[in-house]
Write an enzyme that holds these catalytic residues in place. Structure first.
Site, mmCIF file in Angstrom:
data_model
loop_
_atom_site.group_PDB
_atom_site.id
_atom_site.type_symbol
_atom_site.label_atom_id
_atom_site.label_comp_id
_atom_site.label_asym_id
_atom_site.label_seq_id
_atom_site.Cartn_x
_atom_site.Cartn_y
_atom_site.Cartn_z
ATOM 1 N N ASN A 216 0.852 -1.194 0.000
ATOM 2 C CA ASN A 216 0.000 0.000 0.000
ATOM 3 C C ASN A 216 0.880 1.234 0.000
ATOM 4 O O ASN A 216 2.099 1.135 0.020
ATOM 5 C CB ASN A 216 -0.968 -0.026 1.198
ATOM 6 C CG ASN A 216 -0.243 0.002 2.526
ATOM 7 O OD1 ASN A 216 0.480 0.948 2.818
ATOM 8 N ND2 ASN A 216 -0.406 -1.048 3.322
ATOM 9 N N ASP A 286 -4.927 -6.007 5.692
ATOM 10 C CA ASP A 286 -5.999 -6.789 6.350
ATOM 11 C C ASP A 286 -5.956 -8.248 5.914
ATOM 12 O O ASP A 286 -6.438 -9.128 6.619
ATOM 13 C CB ASP A 286 -7.367 -6.196 5.989
ATOM 14 C CG ASP A 286 -7.570 -4.840 6.670
ATOM 15 O OD1 ASP A 286 -8.087 -3.910 6.035
ATOM 16 O OD2 ASP A 286 -7.152 -4.723 7.848
ATOM 17 N N ASP A 315 -5.619 -8.781 13.436
ATOM 18 C CA ASP A 315 -5.780 -7.335 13.667
ATOM 19 C C ASP A 315 -4.886 -6.986 14.852
ATOM 20 O O ASP A 315 -5.275 -7.156 16.010
ATOM 21 C CB ASP A 315 -7.249 -7.009 13.960
ATOM 22 C CG ASP A 315 -7.462 -5.504 14.031
ATOM 23 O OD1 ASP A 315 -8.548 -5.040 13.636
ATOM 24 O OD2 ASP A 315 -6.524 -4.797 14.467
ATOM 25 N N VAL A 317 -3.587 -4.211 16.321
ATOM 26 C CA VAL A 317 -3.917 -3.219 17.359
ATOM 27 C C VAL A 317 -5.073 -3.714 18.225
ATOM 28 O O VAL A 317 -5.084 -3.498 19.453
ATOM 29 C CB VAL A 317 -4.227 -1.839 16.730
ATOM 30 C CG1 VAL A 317 -5.587 -1.809 16.034
ATOM 31 C CG2 VAL A 317 -4.129 -0.729 17.774
#
Ligand code: PMT
Length: 412
Positions: A216, A286, A315, A317
């Site tokens: 990304n 993700d 995930d 965090v």
């Protein structure tokens, strides 16, 4: 407040006379340093009359050195403004040349330097000039971009020095921002000293095969700015970064380079338990490839389309937020629309203590840029920050987090 005004050899030097007058009228002490080129356009006496101080133009003039030597002059300045800044001066600054007084002062000073380029539009757009300007920005120089408009040579385009009032207003804004940061810094030092801060930054790359990956647009700048601010405020920083093109800030206690979300998760698992704060600024993928190939995927001639099976990553965090002995957890939300709504939803779903929302996507500031516009949210508070450099936002966000913690402790 002492301003050292560097004037170089461009036709726009005449505007610096009015700029000098504006500074003096506003109560600043001004000392003008002219390059040899500048004196081809304007008599030093004009600046002396307006600034009330003798103009400095030589590194080797015994009389000038007998007064205030160039080292003292560099110490005297609170802010250096170079207006106009020619392409030649910008190139010399980038190279760290010290063949004249202005170049020497810029090398010995530890004060902020603002560069106001002014040149023909073709010189301004030249790759060499643009690369020099980009380098100066990366080193922390403040560059007030030139304006579009008619130039002395009759051309119309970008390269024109802004009007003196615009430069004056910009300098005033920067001085005020610096004073605010110094205030935040003093307020923050006692709080952040020796606090253990874990920060993730940058993208994660999910490999498809030894050649291809899904990544990304994260450059790491936002997370690195938070790490730099925390370190400067006395915190003990562990920075876990995905693959980025920028160098980590200096004096970071521990920098861990990772590639994939799995590797980032392993690094976070190793360090979260002995952290007081965890700031998850990384753009963590993700999903990852369900079956990563160990050989390069060969394209079959008859194949016109191809699909990949992806599976969810942890995930990270949210996982840290679920741990018993967890630190104070601050996440980010990168959204292209409904920014605050989606951020609030993530804050609750991931059970974070706070979340920093920012817009990404076409035309937005979040990814890659040197600036950003963010909102810090908790379940009961929303604090929106004006657009600013990510470096400045690093300090502002830590100051706001400090307030949140102080209120939490106060309310317990
Ligand atoms: O690096 P820059 O170019 O400066 O850009 C900065 C930034 C836009 C990357 C940064 O400001 C930012 O928004 N970072 C979070 C990007 C992101 O992944 O946001 P998200 O809304 O998809 O994720 C929400 C939160 O969950 C984030 O704190 C993220 O780190 C975390 N997350 C997401 C997925 C995952 N598998 N694990 C996570 O921990």
């Amino acid at each position: 407040m002492n301003i050292l005004l560097g004037v170089t050899g461009g036709i726009a030097a005449y505007k610096s006379l009015l700029l000098t007058r504006l500074f003096v009228k506003a109560g600043y002490q001004v000392q003008v340093v002219m390059t040899a080129g500048a004196k081809e356009f304007i008599q030093p006496l004009s600046f002396q009359a307006l600034s009330g101080n003798p103009v400095r133009d030589s590194l080797f003039d015994q009389n000038q050195e007998a007064g205030m030597g160039h080292i003292e002059l560099a110490r005297w300045a609170d802010q250096i403004v170079i207006a106009p800044a020619t392409a030649e001066t910008i190139a010399k600054l980038r190279m760290g040349r010290a063949e004249d007084l202005l170049g020497t002062l810029c090398l010995v000073t530890d004060k902020p330097i603002m560069v106001v380029p002014a040149m023909n539009l073709l010189m301004w757009s030249n790759d060499a000039t643009q690369e020099n300007v980009s380098q100066l920005k990366q080193r922390g120089f403040d560059v007030l971009e030139p304006e579009e408009g008619e130039q002395a040579c009759g051309d119309i385009g970008s390269g024109r020095m802004p009007e003196p009032q615009a430069i004056f207003d910009y300098v005033q804004q920067k001085i005020a921002q610096k004073a605010e940061l110094e205030h935040l810094f003093l307020k923050g030092q006692s709080f952040w000293k020796d606090k253990r801060v874990l920060i993730t930054a940058g993208p994660t790359f999910e490999d498809i095969d030894p050649v291809r990956f899904i990544g990304n647009r994260s450059s790491g700048k936002m997370g690195f700015a938070l790490a730099e601010a925390a370190q400067k405020l006395g915190a003990i920083v562990t920075l876990i970064s995905g693959p980025v093109q920028i160098l980590p800030p200096p004096h970071i206690e521990r920098v861990v380079d990772v590639r994939s979300a799995d590797q980032m998760f392993s690094a976070v698992q190793k360090h979260y338990a002995d952290s007081d704060y965890f700031i998850s600024a990384a753009a963590v993928a993700d999903f990852k490839i369900e079956h990563k190939l160990d050989k390069k995927l060969k394209k079959q001639a008859q194949e016109t389309s191809f699909s990949l099976s992806l599976v969810q990553n942890v995930d990270i965090v949210a996982w840290v937020a679920q741990q018993k002995n967890r630190p104070f957890v601050i996440g980010f939300a990168a959204e292209t629309d409904h920014v605050l709504d989606y951020a609030k939803e993530k804050l609750a779903r991931k059970k974070l203590d706070a979340i920093i929302a920012n817009e990404v996507g076409e035309g937005a500031k979040g990814f890659e840029s040197d600036v950003n516009q963010v909102t810090l949210m908790t379940l009961n508070t929303v604090q929106t920050f004006a657009e600013a450099s990510k470096k400045s936002l690093g300090f502002q966000l830590l100051s706001a987090i400090q307030e949140l913690r102080s209120e939490c402790v106060g309310s317990n």
